[in-house]
Design a protein around this motif. Sequence first.
Motif, PDB file in Angstrom:
ATOM      1  N   LEU A 177       6.570 -13.125 -20.652  1.00 17.64           N
ATOM      2  CA  LEU A 177       7.920 -13.313 -21.139  1.00 17.64           C
ATOM      3  C   LEU A 177       7.998 -14.313 -22.530  1.00 17.64           C
ATOM      4  N   ASN A 178       8.146 -13.832 -23.432  1.00 21.12           N
ATOM      5  CA  ASN A 178       7.602 -14.973 -24.686  1.00 21.12           C
ATOM      6  C   ASN A 178       9.077 -14.637 -25.861  1.00 21.12           C
ATOM      7  N   ARG A 179       9.342 -15.573 -25.562  1.00 22.93           N
ATOM      8  CA  ARG A 179      10.831 -15.337 -26.763  1.00 22.93           C
ATOM      9  C   ARG A 179      11.053 -17.005 -27.822  1.00 22.93           C
ATOM     10  N   THR A 180      11.261 -17.171 -29.134  1.00 23.59           N
ATOM     11  CA  THR A 180      11.764 -18.257 -29.599  1.00 23.59           C
ATOM     12  C   THR A 180      12.978 -18.616 -29.655  1.00 23.59           C
ATOM     13  N   ALA A 181      13.587 -19.756 -30.085  1.00 26.18           N
ATOM     14  CA  ALA A 181      14.316 -20.598 -29.777  1.00 26.18           C
ATOM     15  C   ALA A 181      15.685 -20.615 -30.562  1.00 26.18           C
ATOM     16  N   ASP A 182      16.776 -19.834 -30.170  1.00 27.30           N
ATOM     17  CA  ASP A 182      17.811 -19.718 -31.764  1.00 27.30           C
ATOM     18  C   ASP A 182      18.856 -20.415 -31.015  1.00 27.30           C
ATOM     19  N   GLY A 183      19.646 -20.151 -31.984  1.00 25.61           N
ATOM     20  CA  GLY A 183      20.909 -21.597 -31.433  1.00 25.61           C
ATOM     21  C   GLY A 183      21.597 -21.245 -30.393  1.00 25.61           C
ATOM     22  N   THR A 184      21.324 -20.316 -29.176  1.00 25.09           N
ATOM     23  CA  THR A 184      21.944 -19.622 -27.565  1.00 25.09           C
ATOM     24  C   THR A 184      20.743 -19.858 -26.625  1.00 25.09           C
ATOM     25  N   ALA A 190       5.128 -18.468 -22.403  1.00 27.27           N
ATOM     26  CA  ALA A 190       4.685 -17.721 -21.291  1.00 27.27           C
ATOM     27  C   ALA A 190       4.488 -17.937 -19.449  1.00 27.27           C
ATOM     28  N   GLY A 191       6.595 -17.112 -20.020  1.00 28.48           N
ATOM     29  CA  GLY A 191       7.328 -17.111 -18.218  1.00 28.48           C
ATOM     30  C   GLY A 191       7.604 -18.531 -17.772  1.00 28.48           C
ATOM     31  N   VAL A 192       7.764 -19.731 -19.460  1.00 24.71           N
ATOM     32  CA  VAL A 192       8.280 -20.254 -18.967  1.00 24.71           C
ATOM     33  C   VAL A 192       9.594 -21.564 -19.647  1.00 24.71           C
ATOM     34  N   GLU A 193      10.415 -21.836 -19.403  1.00 22.91           N
ATOM     35  CA  GLU A 193      12.075 -21.317 -20.592  1.00 22.91           C
ATOM     36  C   GLU A 193      12.229 -23.167 -20.414  1.00 22.91           C
ATOM     37  N   ILE A 194      11.499 -23.482 -21.774  1.00 26.56           N
ATOM     38  CA  ILE A 194      11.556 -24.836 -21.913  1.00 26.56           C
ATOM     39  C   ILE A 194      13.178 -25.547 -22.687  1.00 26.56           C
ATOM     40  N   ASN A 195      13.427 -26.816 -23.262  1.00 19.89           N
ATOM     41  CA  ASN A 195      13.882 -27.261 -23.832  1.00 19.89           C
ATOM     42  C   ASN A 195      14.149 -27.456 -25.101  1.00 19.89           C
ATOM     43  N   PRO A 196      14.667 -27.697 -25.950  1.00 18.42           N
ATOM     44  CA  PRO A 196      14.445 -28.481 -27.712  1.00 18.42           C
ATOM     45  C   PRO A 196      13.404 -29.424 -27.686  1.00 18.42           C
ATOM     46  N   ASN A 197      13.323 -30.064 -26.174  1.00 18.28           N
ATOM     47  CA  ASN A 197      12.525 -31.080 -25.884  1.00 18.28           C
ATOM     48  C   ASN A 197      10.638 -31.231 -25.753  1.00 18.28           C
ATOM     49  N   GLY A 198      10.865 -29.377 -24.948  1.00 22.22           N
ATOM     50  CA  GLY A 198       9.603 -28.750 -24.627  1.00 22.22           C
ATOM     51  C   GLY A 198       9.440 -29.267 -23.332  1.00 22.22           C
ATOM     52  N   ARG A 199      10.494 -29.967 -22.291  1.00 22.60           N
ATOM     53  CA  ARG A 199      10.495 -29.863 -20.889  1.00 22.60           C
ATOM     54  C   ARG A 199      11.098 -28.409 -20.105  1.00 22.60           C
ATOM     55  N   PRO A 200      10.295 -28.261 -19.149  1.00 21.49           N
ATOM     56  CA  PRO A 200      10.657 -26.976 -18.182  1.00 21.49           C
ATOM     57  C   PRO A 200      11.967 -26.376 -17.724  1.00 21.49           C
ATOM     58  N   VAL A 201      13.125 -26.224 -17.728  1.00 24.64           N
ATOM     59  CA  VAL A 201      14.426 -26.243 -17.331  1.00 24.64           C
ATOM     60  C   VAL A 201      14.834 -25.207 -16.744  1.00 24.64           C
ATOM     61  N   ALA A 202      13.180 -23.816 -16.593  1.00 27.66           N
ATOM     62  CA  ALA A 202      13.696 -22.527 -15.993  1.00 27.66           C
ATOM     63  C   ALA A 202      12.174 -22.166 -16.167  1.00 27.66           C
TER      64      ALA A 202
END
Length: 502
Positions: A177-184, A190-202
Amino acid sequence: MTIADKIRNIFRLFRRTPPPAAQQRGFAAAQLNRLTESWRLTAERIDDELRNDLDALRSRSRKLEFDNDFMRNYLDIAETNIVGETAPRLVSLVDNAPGSPDNGARTAIVNSWAEWGKPGVCEVSGHYSWAGLCQAIVRGTARDGEALVLPKYGKAAGNKWGYSLQLFDVDRLATWLNRTADGTQNAIVAGVEINPNGRPVAYHFTTGQMTAASARNAERVPADAVLHRFIPQRAEQRRGIPWGHAAILSMYYSGEFALSALVAAKHGADHLGFFVSPDGSAPPIGTETTDEDGSEGARIVTSAAGTWDTIPTGYDIRTVDSKYPNEVFGPFLKIANQRMASGLPGASYPELCNDYEAVNFSSIRAALLSARDEWKKRQTWFAAAWLEPIFADWLRFSLLNGAILLDNGAALPIIKADKFAAHAWQFRGWAWVDPLKDVETAREGIALRITSRSRIAREQGRDIEEIFDDLQTEEALARQYGIDLTTPPATPLNPKQEQQPA
């Protein structure tokens, strides 16, 4: 112009220095030529490489644990040197005031932590004690590059402390599971959701069985409900890499080569030779077998010591000249294993491969001390990554549930949580390499006040208070039995060495 001048001009033409070749710019190691054309260059980020290779890398590392003796030994070595036979010991440092320890609270916290760490209490499945859980985390991290634990709180914990842990397989993380960030929405790597600072959020976990129908279903779990830890090797790295990744190929190929050589040697030892007929038919000797379907099987020729066989007319014998065992097999495999050991963090070649043939005291001491420094680094990482967050949660929920009791039965109050949080961790240590010299060094260090008994005890994985308790108990028992424990005067190591008169 004379003939001599013409000859001199001709020689000058031959002596002219050719124009300098165009100078190569840049680093030689970065040049792409016929010698480096097989060396693939990549400008990918670490996450791009992991999303493509991590699952295969982890699968091969696990396969080596099952089939390769050196990989299994390395994982045992890592588990033993970081955790040891018991988990790192909690040392409570609660004080009423500076220099005034709160011994009642210290004892209560340490005893409650030890009780929580029993099998079936600290881990929800009941398969692990606290020491076993630490060992499993270290082994899994060394093998897979990362470990995954889900804390359980309140009633879900299933104990009076209101806190327990559940060890998960990192295969559950949806590497696909991979996706690029957008405005929403946030990026997923690789399965790790990160915020704009690179910190895992989920974290996104694969749900159901790993089949074609369900492999693309994932469940989102907030990051504060997950303990996912690894040792990062590059910036912006979101998933862990197996510790032996650089040695996997060397380990696999050296293992396959050793197996092939063993099979070749056995085949050469089993086969004495072949009977050869002019037309290639089997010789009419030996025992003829019949398969279950009634068809004629192969002829079996047995051999015994001290026997002579008669060769049928028209047949010849060709002996087998096996190349194994070969005199260069050992040296070649040793070099391959030394290279393999160099790619495993904290592993020394003699210990990993059980090869102490060519070592001496100086070389084995250097190897052990270097390996121990690496294990100390990883002990420090383990404390920060796992022990600190787990103890902080345990203490908070234990105080909330009134599970830490003093000797009089009173529970430690949650209002003093900051006071009760003072602590340290005592990891396993190692025995001295040269006890006599190391004891002398420690004694001189204490005399010069450049070290302390506490520090020396910690280096060996012991606590100075426990040592003093043992000494006090031993002396009281000796007095009870009338035994004199006075240290006798020192005697020279060499009886022949006597003090010469002045």
